[in-house]
Write a protein that holds these residues in place. Structure first.
Motif, PDB file in Angstrom:
ATOM      1  N   LEU A  83       8.144  -1.043   2.388  1.00  0.00           N
ATOM      2  CA  LEU A  83       6.789  -1.576   2.500  1.00  0.00           C
ATOM      3  C   LEU A  83       5.834  -0.544   3.097  1.00  0.00           C
ATOM      4  CD1 LEU A  83       7.499  -5.170   3.858  1.00  0.00           C
ATOM      5  CD2 LEU A  83       6.771  -4.557   1.540  1.00  0.00           C
ATOM      6  N   GLU A  84       4.593  -0.582   2.624  1.00  0.00           N
ATOM      7  CA  GLU A  84       3.546   0.251   3.207  1.00  0.00           C
ATOM      8  C   GLU A  84       3.068  -0.393   4.505  1.00  0.00           C
ATOM      9  OE1 GLU A  84       2.515   3.110   2.061  1.00  0.00           O
ATOM     10  OE2 GLU A  84       3.691   3.082   0.210  1.00  0.00           O
ATOM     11  N   VAL A  85       2.673   0.426   5.448  1.00  0.00           N
ATOM     12  CA  VAL A  85       2.167  -0.087   6.727  1.00  0.00           C
ATOM     13  C   VAL A  85       0.915  -0.933   6.464  1.00  0.00           C
ATOM     14  CG1 VAL A  85       1.200   0.539   8.968  1.00  0.00           C
ATOM     15  CG2 VAL A  85       3.082   1.873   8.008  1.00  0.00           C
ATOM     16  N   GLY A  86       0.881  -2.098   7.059  1.00  0.00           N
ATOM     17  CA  GLY A  86      -0.295  -2.945   6.949  1.00  0.00           C
ATOM     18  C   GLY A  86      -0.305  -3.897   5.769  1.00  0.00           C
ATOM     19  N   GLU A  87       0.744  -3.921   4.975  1.00  0.00           N
ATOM     20  CA  GLU A  87       0.769  -4.858   3.852  1.00  0.00           C
ATOM     21  C   GLU A  87       0.817  -6.288   4.369  1.00  0.00           C
ATOM     22  OE1 GLU A  87       2.743  -4.354   0.031  1.00  0.00           O
ATOM     23  OE2 GLU A  87       3.647  -2.518   0.819  1.00  0.00           O
ATOM     24  N   GLY A  88      -0.024  -7.137   3.813  1.00  0.00           N
ATOM     25  CA  GLY A  88      -0.073  -8.521   4.234  1.00  0.00           C
ATOM     26  C   GLY A  88       0.984  -9.374   3.553  1.00  0.00           C
ATOM     27  N   ALA A  89       1.060 -10.624   4.000  1.00  0.00           N
ATOM     28  CA  ALA A  89       2.090 -11.523   3.487  1.00  0.00           C
ATOM     29  C   ALA A  89       1.998 -11.692   1.977  1.00  0.00           C
ATOM     30  CB  ALA A  89       1.986 -12.877   4.188  1.00  0.00           C
ATOM     31  N   ARG A  90       0.782 -11.872   1.471  1.00  0.00           N
ATOM     32  CA  ARG A  90       0.635 -12.089   0.031  1.00  0.00           C
ATOM     33  C   ARG A  90       1.030 -10.844  -0.756  1.00  0.00           C
ATOM     34  NH1 ARG A  90      -4.310 -15.521  -2.068  1.00  0.00           N
ATOM     35  NH2 ARG A  90      -3.010 -16.982  -0.919  1.00  0.00           N
ATOM     36  N   GLN A  91       0.699  -9.676  -0.226  1.00  0.00           N
ATOM     37  CA  GLN A  91       1.070  -8.428  -0.908  1.00  0.00           C
ATOM     38  C   GLN A  91       2.596  -8.257  -0.918  1.00  0.00           C
ATOM     39  OE1 GLN A  91      -1.578  -6.186   1.781  1.00  0.00           O
ATOM     40  NE2 GLN A  91      -2.316  -5.137  -0.055  1.00  0.00           N
ATOM     41  N   ILE A  92       3.234  -8.615   0.204  1.00  0.00           N
ATOM     42  CA  ILE A  92       4.690  -8.494   0.286  1.00  0.00           C
ATOM     43  C   ILE A  92       5.356  -9.420  -0.723  1.00  0.00           C
ATOM     44  CG2 ILE A  92       6.700  -8.925   1.766  1.00  0.00           C
ATOM     45  CD1 ILE A  92       4.935  -8.077   4.148  1.00  0.00           C
ATOM     46  N   VAL A  93       4.911 -10.655  -0.762  1.00  0.00           N
ATOM     47  CA  VAL A  93       5.507 -11.642  -1.667  1.00  0.00           C
ATOM     48  C   VAL A  93       5.266 -11.266  -3.124  1.00  0.00           C
ATOM     49  CG1 VAL A  93       5.400 -14.057  -2.397  1.00  0.00           C
ATOM     50  CG2 VAL A  93       5.437 -13.497   0.038  1.00  0.00           C
ATOM     51  N   ALA A  94       4.155 -10.573  -3.394  1.00  0.00           N
ATOM     52  CA  ALA A  94       3.843 -10.165  -4.768  1.00  0.00           C
ATOM     53  C   ALA A  94       4.887  -9.197  -5.321  1.00  0.00           C
ATOM     54  CB  ALA A  94       2.458  -9.527  -4.818  1.00  0.00           C
ATOM     55  N   HIS A  95       5.628  -8.529  -4.444  1.00  0.00           N
ATOM     56  CA  HIS A  95       6.682  -7.606  -4.897  1.00  0.00           C
ATOM     57  C   HIS A  95       7.915  -8.361  -5.418  1.00  0.00           C
ATOM     58  CE1 HIS A  95       4.809  -3.953  -3.382  1.00  0.00           C
ATOM     59  NE2 HIS A  95       4.612  -4.529  -2.216  1.00  0.00           N
TER      60      HIS A  95
END
Length: 204
Positions: free
Chosen positions: A157-169
């Motif tokens: 994960l990139e630093v600062g990725e939010g919950a929605r961005q993480i789940v999008a993976h």
């Protein structure tokens, strides 16, 4: 009328039969029906005891297996415990009972260890954990798959990725993915903390 419930030649319980809805004494047929019900209850109690014994034995086997792996391959044990922990959080988030979540923890730990052993060159005694996972519900399999993918994703994960961005993976059941997003938003699952526990495991 008191009817004994006998399981494995031991008194397991006593069933109480109240007054009849129709007037008159109990007949031979009434007593026979009560005896049949007593035998059915005894069988159910006996089977429940066998299931509890099997679950306890499986619990002990998985935990012993985990302890052995932790002593030799701490990174593998870390992944097993971490995936299982995420599984429990997701199971509770999607409405599973405490008992179901605890059972999923065991199956998840055993499945990760089983998969890691199969991927390696060693062939330890098998718990056939994946068979157990295959026999679980579709939702539990989805929870395991998403938890496993999430743990694998954490280190990328990139630093600062939010919950929605993480789940999008990730891909999988929408309800489980929504549960993961909610857990991340509430801070109940923190990728940085997961990475910290991996570092601690590697240093141990």
């Amino acid at each position: 009328v008191l009817v004994p419930v006998i399981a494995r030649s031991r008194l397991a319980a006593v069933a109480t039969i109240g007054e009849k809805t129709e007037p008159g004494p109990y007949t031979g047929l009434d007593i026979e029906m009560s005896s049949n019900l007593s035998r059915a209850a005894a069988l159910a109690l006996d089977q429940a005891g066998l299931v509890r014994h099997a679950q306890s034995a499986y619990d002990q086997a998985v935990r012993a297996y985990l302890a052995t792996v932790a002593a030799r391959q701490p990174a593998v044990a870390w992944r097993a415990e971490t995936v299982a922990g995420v599984c429990v959080a997701l199971a509770r988030e999607t409405g599973a009972t405490q008992n179901a979540a605890a059972n999923l923890w065991l199956v998840a730990v055993a499945t990760v260890l089983d998969d890691e052993a199969e991927a390696g060159s060693t062939r330890p005694s098998r718990l056939r954990a994946f068979d157990s996972l295959r026999d679980t519900s579709n939702l539990e399999r989805e929870i395991f798959d998403i938890a496993s993918s999430f743990v694998d994703l954490v280190g990328r994960l990139e630093v600062g990725e939010g919950a929605r961005q993480i789940v999008a993976h990730l891909q999988g059941d929408r309800r489980v993915l929504q549960g993961l997003e909610d857990l991340l938003n509430r801070g109940e699952l923190v990728p940085a903390s997961i990475l910290a526990t991996r570092a601690d495991s590697a240093a141990a």
